[in-house]
Design an enzyme around this catalytic site. Structure first.
Site, PDB file in Angstrom:
ATOM      1  N   GLY A  79      34.711  18.213  62.908  1.00 34.16           N
ATOM      2  CA  GLY A  79      35.580  19.784  62.678  1.00 34.16           C
ATOM      3  C   GLY A  79      35.377  21.172  63.731  1.00 34.16           C
ATOM      4  O   GLY A  79      34.167  20.909  64.538  1.00 34.16           O
ATOM      5  N   GLY A 150      37.590  15.463  54.522  1.00 32.50           N
ATOM      6  CA  GLY A 150      38.737  14.588  54.672  1.00 32.50           C
ATOM      7  C   GLY A 150      40.142  14.779  54.321  1.00 32.50           C
ATOM      8  O   GLY A 150      41.448  14.493  54.235  1.00 32.50           O
ATOM      9  N   GLU A 163      32.603   8.389  58.820  1.00 33.51           N
ATOM     10  CA  GLU A 163      31.658   9.572  59.011  1.00 33.51           C
ATOM     11  C   GLU A 163      31.147   9.632  57.953  1.00 33.51           C
ATOM     12  O   GLU A 163      29.850   9.984  57.578  1.00 33.51           O
ATOM     13  CB  GLU A 163      33.085  10.649  58.953  1.00 33.51           C
ATOM     14  N   LYS A 179      31.417  30.374  53.405  1.00 32.83           N
ATOM     15  CA  LYS A 179      31.106  31.312  52.005  1.00 32.83           C
ATOM     16  C   LYS A 179      32.112  30.807  51.113  1.00 32.83           C
ATOM     17  O   LYS A 179      31.732  30.371  49.339  1.00 32.83           O
ATOM     18  CB  LYS A 179      30.799  32.544  51.780  1.00 32.83           C
TER      19      LYS A 179
END
Length: 277
Positions: A79, A150, A163, A179
């Site tokens: 990511g 995912g 992962e 947030k």
């Protein structure tokens, strides 16, 4: 918005730097210290997105500086924030701030990013000892700190199983999220890996389990999503289909959803991480 670093699997929580979230999971959900970074996950080319990227960068740097020590085996996540943390970790290695770091990548993308950054790598094995891991998450459930990963993957060479295995094996774990990704009353999808041979039967059982609260669609490799996954359903590198269980009502308990999925025949894995005490 704010970028959060959510920490687990460690009893002690160091004094947080300004604008940082640090959690001691042994305490109740009300016993935590909260500080903020400024962020959003918008990818639009604008002044706002530049500020958002800067906030994620700060969260990534803080994670590396606070939790990684020389000699560690580190799980390298997937990511936007994880990519920033990988790049920064490689830079710190080159300057001599860290020594003897070994990275365990969670995806092909994180392996490529780590190789470019000059981080020594090893493959994950079932007996791998991982000192620390960082990752992005799609959402985190307020209070329980259960997370979903995912949701976005459409690449057959990526592995949700790998992962999740690395995250669960890590002695300490940090998720870096905005947030708005940390909240109660979660909805949206949970990816579920199922055996390809009887995927439709398993999908019907999941649909019955969450009847009225969720829809079950098979994830496509290309094209538009649909209940059957189209002409080209996604097949993972382990040979599994991916079902997106799309909740249209707020999820009462993400942990209970995970427990129910774990008991179901044909389910190989899912995207819920609930290792936090």
């Amino acid at each position: 918005m704010a970028a959060l670093a959510i920490k687990s699997s460690s009893m002690a929580c160091p004094t947080p730097s300004p604008m940082h979230y640090c959690w001691s999971p042994a305490n109740s959900s009300t016993n935590h210290s909260r500080r903020r970074l400024s962020s959003s996950t918008s990818l639009r080319i604008s002044a706002s997105s530049l500020a958002d990227a800067s906030a994620l960068l700060k969260a990534a740097h803080h994670t590396v500086d606070t939790y990684i020590k020389s000699g560690m085996v580190v799980g390298l996540g997937c990511g936007q924030a994880s990519a920033m943390a990988i790049e920064y970790l490689g830079r710190q290695l080159r300057t001599g701030a860290f020594r003897d770091i070994l990275g365990i990548p969670m995806s092909v993308a994180s392996a490529s990013e780590a190789a470019k950054a000059g981080i020594p790598l090893d493959y994950y094995q079932d007996n791998s000892q991982i000192d620390f891991a960082f990752d992005d998450a799609d959402v985190i459930e307020e209070g329980t700190l259960a997370a979903i990963i995912g949701r976005q993957s459409s690449q057959s060479d990526e592995s949700l199983i790998q992962e999740k295995s690395i995250l669960n094996s890590a002695d300490k774990l940090v998720f870096m999220v905005s947030k708005k990704q940390y909240r109660g009353g979660l909805d949206g999808s949970i990816p579920v890996l199922v055996q390809s041979l009887n995927w439709l039967e398993t999908a019907e059982e999941i649909d019955d389990l969450f009847l009225g609260d969720a829809e079950v669609w098979r994830r496509p490799a290309i094209g538009h999503a649909g209940p059957m996954g189209g002409d080209f359903p996604l097949i993972t590198r382990e040979g599994h289909n991916v079902l997106d269980v799309i909740f249209t009502s707020p999820i009462v308990s993400l942990v209970e959803v995970a427990k129910n999925l774990d008991k179901m025949d044909g389910v190989v894995g899912h995207g819920v991480i609930s290792k936090f005490p």
